[in-house]
Design an enzyme around this catalytic site. Structure first.
Site, PDB file in Angstrom:
ATOM      1  N   ASN A 104       0.853  -1.198   0.000  1.00 30.86           N
ATOM      2  CA  ASN A 104       0.000   0.000   0.000  1.00 30.86           C
ATOM      3  C   ASN A 104       0.886   1.244   0.000  1.00 30.86           C
ATOM      4  O   ASN A 104       2.015   1.212   0.474  1.00 30.86           O
ATOM      5  CB  ASN A 104      -0.870  -0.005   1.269  1.00 30.86           C
ATOM      6  N   HIS A 106       0.840   5.234   1.338  1.00 28.89           N
ATOM      7  CA  HIS A 106       0.118   6.074   2.291  1.00 28.89           C
ATOM      8  C   HIS A 106       0.787   7.450   2.343  1.00 28.89           C
ATOM      9  O   HIS A 106       2.009   7.540   2.499  1.00 28.89           O
ATOM     10  CB  HIS A 106       0.131   5.424   3.680  1.00 28.89           C
ATOM     11  N   SER A 133       4.816   6.985   2.450  1.00 29.95           N
ATOM     12  CA  SER A 133       5.373   5.685   2.832  1.00 29.95           C
ATOM     13  C   SER A 133       4.746   4.594   1.967  1.00 29.95           C
ATOM     14  O   SER A 133       3.549   4.640   1.675  1.00 29.95           O
ATOM     15  CB  SER A 133       5.036   5.354   4.298  1.00 29.95           C
ATOM     16  N   ASP A 142      -2.609   0.801   7.988  1.00 26.53           N
ATOM     17  CA  ASP A 142      -1.437   1.659   7.725  1.00 26.53           C
ATOM     18  C   ASP A 142      -0.291   1.333   8.681  1.00 26.53           C
ATOM     19  O   ASP A 142       0.527   2.203   8.999  1.00 26.53           O
ATOM     20  CB  ASP A 142      -1.801   3.152   7.851  1.00 26.53           C
TER      21      ASP A 142
HETATM   22  C1  GRF Z   1      -2.783   8.933  -2.628  1.00 28.25           C
HETATM   23  O1  GRF Z   1      -2.389  10.057  -1.876  1.00 28.25           O
HETATM   24  C2  GRF Z   1      -2.454   7.670  -1.881  1.00 28.25           C
HETATM   25  O2  GRF Z   1      -1.277   7.755  -1.147  1.00 28.25           O
HETATM   26  C3  GRF Z   1      -3.629   7.540  -0.954  1.00 28.25           C
HETATM   27  O3  GRF Z   1      -4.731   7.942  -1.717  1.00 28.25           O
HETATM   28  C4  GRF Z   1      -4.294   8.833  -2.741  1.00 28.25           C
HETATM   29  C5  GRF Z   1      -4.729   8.242  -4.042  1.00 28.25           C
HETATM   30  O4  GRF Z   1      -4.459   9.081  -5.131  1.00 28.25           O
HETATM   31  N1  GRF Z   1      -3.713   6.208  -0.418  1.00 28.25           N
HETATM   32  P1  GRF Z   1      -4.628   8.522  -6.596  1.00 28.25           P
HETATM   33  O5  GRF Z   1      -6.020   7.907  -6.675  1.00 28.25           O
HETATM   34  O6  GRF Z   1      -3.565   7.520  -6.854  1.00 28.25           O
HETATM   35  O7  GRF Z   1      -4.515   9.731  -7.469  1.00 28.25           O
END
Ligand code: GRF
Length: 201
Positions: A104, A106, A133, A142
């Protein structure tokens, strides 16, 4: 290496993985979204990648949804599952099943600011630095072993949007890099510890 990517929204991280897929040797078997209107589904279509919608509102429980999700994933037999803005908490049964092959991204320097609204929380906490991260997914939200982070300075002039934009641009660099470590067999998870080239991270 065959992978499945899970999204819920805009899919800019998905786009960065699509754009680098040849270079990082990632064969994106399909994209699955729990939100039918997710723009990422259009990005997938544009790239000729199969898109599936699995609307969580159609399921009466988290367990039922995750079971269906894992059935769908398994039809592709992926070696890696990539969460890219997938805004759902996954059940322990699900995360255990894919332990070591699900990652994932984050938007914070974990363990700081788990959960939502990370950018505004970092600003409110008067942090000097923020970032992104990438981690292995475990049942702790997370909270799985961290693989890589990228740091962004917080500027006096920043608001949540400007900070989010700079973090997102780091996300687009770091995620393909981490995925390529995985597709090249360099990144592993053993005993809740991530390692790169057999060296603990
Ligand atoms: C990103 O900031 C990611 O880290 C978080 O959600 C957002 C998704 O953005 N988990 P995208 O859909 O990839 O533009």
């Amino acid at each position: 290496m065959k992978g499945v990517i899970l999204i819920s929204g805009n899919g800019s991280n998905l786009q960065s993985l699509i754009d680098s897929s040849v270079e990082i040797k990632l064969d994106i078997a399909c994209v699955i979204s729990n939100v039918s209107s997710a723009f990422g589904l259009q990005r997938a279509k544009q790239a000729g990648i199969i898109g599936h919608v699995l609307d969580n509102n159609q399921f009466s429980s988290r367990d039922e949804f995750d079971l269906k999700l894992s059935e769908l994933i398994d039809t592709y037999s992926p070696e890696i599952i990539i969460l890219a803005g997938f805004m759902r908490i996954l059940t322990p049964d699900f995360t255990k099943k894919y332990l070591g092959k699900i990652i994932n991204i984050h938007p914070s320097l974990l363990p700081k600011f788990q959960g939502l609204h990370t950018h505004v929380r970092a600003l409110n906490a008067k942090e000097k630095k923020h970032g992104v991260s990438v981690h292995f997914v475990t049942e702790e939200l997370d909270g799985g072993p961290i693989i890589a982070q990228s740091v962004v300075d917080i500027l006096e002039s920043d608001d949540a949007d400007s900070l989010a934009r700079r973090v997102l641009s780091e996300e687009h660099k770091i995620y393909p890099k981490v995925v390529s470590w995985y597709t090249h067999g360099r990144l592993k998870l053993h005993n809740n510890q991530a390692s790169l080239d057999n060296t603990p991270i």
